[in-house]
Motif scaffolding. Sequence first.
Motif, PDB file in Angstrom:
ATOM      1  N   MET A   1      -3.202  30.119  21.854  1.00  0.00           N
ATOM      2  CA  MET A   1      -2.967  29.102  22.858  1.00  0.00           C
ATOM      3  C   MET A   1      -4.311  28.701  23.481  1.00  0.00           C
ATOM      4  O   MET A   1      -5.169  29.526  23.698  1.00  0.00           O
ATOM      5  N   THR A   2      -4.456  27.415  23.781  1.00  0.00           N
ATOM      6  CA  THR A   2      -5.709  26.886  24.318  1.00  0.00           C
ATOM      7  C   THR A   2      -5.667  26.861  25.842  1.00  0.00           C
ATOM      8  O   THR A   2      -4.647  26.570  26.449  1.00  0.00           O
ATOM      9  N   ASN A   3      -6.810  27.133  26.417  1.00  0.00           N
ATOM     10  CA  ASN A   3      -6.966  27.058  27.858  1.00  0.00           C
ATOM     11  C   ASN A   3      -6.738  25.605  28.295  1.00  0.00           C
ATOM     12  O   ASN A   3      -7.439  24.708  27.847  1.00  0.00           O
ATOM     13  N   PRO A   4      -5.770  25.344  29.177  1.00  0.00           N
ATOM     14  CA  PRO A   4      -5.481  23.963  29.565  1.00  0.00           C
ATOM     15  C   PRO A   4      -6.627  23.299  30.322  1.00  0.00           C
ATOM     16  O   PRO A   4      -6.771  22.076  30.277  1.00  0.00           O
ATOM     17  N   VAL A   5      -7.446  24.057  30.991  1.00  0.00           N
ATOM     18  CA  VAL A   5      -8.590  23.471  31.691  1.00  0.00           C
ATOM     19  C   VAL A   5      -9.596  22.940  30.682  1.00  0.00           C
ATOM     20  O   VAL A   5     -10.141  21.849  30.834  1.00  0.00           O
ATOM     21  N   GLU A   6      -9.848  23.704  29.623  1.00  0.00           N
ATOM     22  CA  GLU A   6     -10.816  23.296  28.609  1.00  0.00           C
ATOM     23  C   GLU A   6     -10.294  22.150  27.743  1.00  0.00           C
ATOM     24  O   GLU A   6     -11.078  21.428  27.138  1.00  0.00           O
ATOM     25  N   ALA A   7      -8.998  21.987  27.667  1.00  0.00           N
ATOM     26  CA  ALA A   7      -8.416  20.969  26.802  1.00  0.00           C
ATOM     27  C   ALA A   7      -8.477  19.567  27.406  1.00  0.00           C
ATOM     28  O   ALA A   7      -8.312  18.586  26.695  1.00  0.00           O
ATOM     29  N   ASN A   8      -8.710  19.449  28.696  1.00  0.00           N
ATOM     30  CA  ASN A   8      -8.661  18.157  29.365  1.00  0.00           C
ATOM     31  C   ASN A   8      -9.996  17.877  30.056  1.00  0.00           C
ATOM     32  O   ASN A   8     -10.482  18.677  30.848  1.00  0.00           O
ATOM     33  N   VAL A   9     -10.583  16.728  29.766  1.00  0.00           N
ATOM     34  CA  VAL A   9     -11.881  16.359  30.337  1.00  0.00           C
ATOM     35  C   VAL A   9     -11.798  16.227  31.856  1.00  0.00           C
ATOM     36  O   VAL A   9     -12.712  16.637  32.575  1.00  0.00           O
ATOM     37  N   VAL A  10     -10.715  15.685  32.349  1.00  0.00           N
ATOM     38  CA  VAL A  10     -10.568  15.471  33.790  1.00  0.00           C
ATOM     39  C   VAL A  10     -10.514  16.804  34.533  1.00  0.00           C
ATOM     40  O   VAL A  10     -11.183  16.974  35.558  1.00  0.00           O
ATOM     41  N   THR A  11      -9.749  17.757  34.021  1.00  0.00           N
ATOM     42  CA  THR A  11      -9.668  19.053  34.708  1.00  0.00           C
ATOM     43  C   THR A  11     -10.996  19.800  34.638  1.00  0.00           C
ATOM     44  O   THR A  11     -11.365  20.487  35.588  1.00  0.00           O
ATOM     45  N   ARG A  12     -11.722  19.658  33.532  1.00  0.00           N
ATOM     46  CA  ARG A  12     -13.052  20.283  33.451  1.00  0.00           C
ATOM     47  C   ARG A  12     -13.985  19.692  34.496  1.00  0.00           C
ATOM     48  O   ARG A  12     -14.739  20.417  35.153  1.00  0.00           O
ATOM     49  N   PHE A  13     -13.938  18.368  34.655  1.00  0.00           N
ATOM     50  CA  PHE A  13     -14.787  17.702  35.641  1.00  0.00           C
ATOM     51  C   PHE A  13     -14.426  18.151  37.054  1.00  0.00           C
ATOM     52  O   PHE A  13     -15.309  18.464  37.856  1.00  0.00           O
ATOM     53  N   ILE A  14     -13.142  18.188  37.359  1.00  0.00           N
ATOM     54  CA  ILE A  14     -12.693  18.586  38.696  1.00  0.00           C
ATOM     55  C   ILE A  14     -13.071  20.036  38.979  1.00  0.00           C
ATOM     56  O   ILE A  14     -13.539  20.361  40.075  1.00  0.00           O
ATOM     57  N   LEU A  15     -12.895  20.913  38.001  1.00  0.00           N
ATOM     58  CA  LEU A  15     -13.271  22.313  38.190  1.00  0.00           C
ATOM     59  C   LEU A  15     -14.777  22.446  38.407  1.00  0.00           C
ATOM     60  O   LEU A  15     -15.217  23.167  39.300  1.00  0.00           O
ATOM     61  N   GLY A  16     -15.567  21.743  37.606  1.00  0.00           N
ATOM     62  CA  GLY A  16     -17.025  21.790  37.776  1.00  0.00           C
ATOM     63  C   GLY A  16     -17.452  21.268  39.128  1.00  0.00           C
ATOM     64  O   GLY A  16     -18.312  21.861  39.796  1.00  0.00           O
ATOM     65  N   LEU A  17     -16.864  20.174  39.561  1.00  0.00           N
ATOM     66  CA  LEU A  17     -17.180  19.620  40.869  1.00  0.00           C
ATOM     67  C   LEU A  17     -16.782  20.590  41.979  1.00  0.00           C
ATOM     68  O   LEU A  17     -17.516  20.781  42.949  1.00  0.00           O
ATOM     69  N   GLY A  18     -15.619  21.222  41.822  1.00  0.00           N
ATOM     70  CA  GLY A  18     -15.177  22.203  42.809  1.00  0.00           C
ATOM     71  C   GLY A  18     -16.119  23.393  42.903  1.00  0.00           C
ATOM     72  O   GLY A  18     -16.416  23.879  44.000  1.00  0.00           O
ATOM     73  N   VAL A  19     -16.614  23.850  41.765  1.00  0.00           N
ATOM     74  CA  VAL A  19     -17.557  24.978  41.774  1.00  0.00           C
ATOM     75  C   VAL A  19     -18.862  24.571  42.449  1.00  0.00           C
ATOM     76  O   VAL A  19     -19.415  25.318  43.261  1.00  0.00           O
ATOM     77  N   ILE A  20     -19.355  23.383  42.151  1.00  0.00           N
ATOM     78  CA  ILE A  20     -20.589  22.911  42.775  1.00  0.00           C
ATOM     79  C   ILE A  20     -20.417  22.787  44.283  1.00  0.00           C
ATOM     80  O   ILE A  20     -21.289  23.202  45.062  1.00  0.00           O
ATOM     81  N   LEU A  21     -19.289  22.241  44.722  1.00  0.00           N
ATOM     82  CA  LEU A  21     -19.045  22.117  46.166  1.00  0.00           C
ATOM     83  C   LEU A  21     -18.923  23.489  46.829  1.00  0.00           C
ATOM     84  O   LEU A  21     -19.437  23.699  47.937  1.00  0.00           O
ATOM     85  N   ALA A  22     -18.257  24.426  46.161  1.00  0.00           N
ATOM     86  CA  ALA A  22     -18.148  25.782  46.709  1.00  0.00           C
ATOM     87  C   ALA A  22     -19.520  26.452  46.796  1.00  0.00           C
ATOM     88  O   ALA A  22     -19.814  27.171  47.769  1.00  0.00           O
ATOM     89  N   MET A  23     -20.377  26.199  45.818  1.00  0.00           N
ATOM     90  CA  MET A  23     -21.735  26.744  45.865  1.00  0.00           C
ATOM     91  C   MET A  23     -22.526  26.139  47.023  1.00  0.00           C
ATOM     92  O   MET A  23     -23.302  26.836  47.684  1.00  0.00           O
ATOM     93  N   MET A  24     -22.310  24.863  47.286  1.00  0.00           N
ATOM     94  CA  MET A  24     -22.993  24.218  48.402  1.00  0.00           C
ATOM     95  C   MET A  24     -22.543  24.809  49.738  1.00  0.00           C
ATOM     96  O   MET A  24     -23.361  25.105  50.610  1.00  0.00           O
ATOM     97  N   VAL A  25     -21.235  24.981  49.885  1.00  0.00           N
ATOM     98  CA  VAL A  25     -20.700  25.519  51.142  1.00  0.00           C
ATOM     99  C   VAL A  25     -21.127  26.982  51.330  1.00  0.00           C
ATOM    100  O   VAL A  25     -21.607  27.370  52.397  1.00  0.00           O
ATOM    101  N   GLY A  26     -20.945  27.794  50.267  1.00  0.00           N
ATOM    102  CA  GLY A  26     -21.325  29.205  50.362  1.00  0.00           C
ATOM    103  C   GLY A  26     -22.811  29.391  50.563  1.00  0.00           C
ATOM    104  O   GLY A  26     -23.245  30.227  51.368  1.00  0.00           O
ATOM    105  N   GLY A  27     -23.606  28.620  49.847  1.00  0.00           N
ATOM    106  CA  GLY A  27     -25.054  28.704  50.000  1.00  0.00           C
ATOM    107  C   GLY A  27     -25.503  28.235  51.373  1.00  0.00           C
ATOM    108  O   GLY A  27     -26.382  28.848  51.990  1.00  0.00           O
TER     109      GLY A  27
END
Length: 71
Positions: A1-27
Amino acid sequence: MTNPVEANVVTRFILGLGVILAMMVGGGATGQMVGETGIPYGEGAGVAVGALVVFLAFVVVYRRYDASFSE
């Protein structure tokens, strides 16, 4: 079974953006805390360490999530 996050470009973008924003807030929070101690370059070092901690926590959680699809 494939990871649904990796299968969709939009979810990958949203996850990446969320990680970057979390790094900004935490940092930023860590940088502000360390900067108040008066340590030279403490604010910059705090930002780097805080962002790194957030990223490493994400890596641990995401690897476990991704491994659940490869079984």
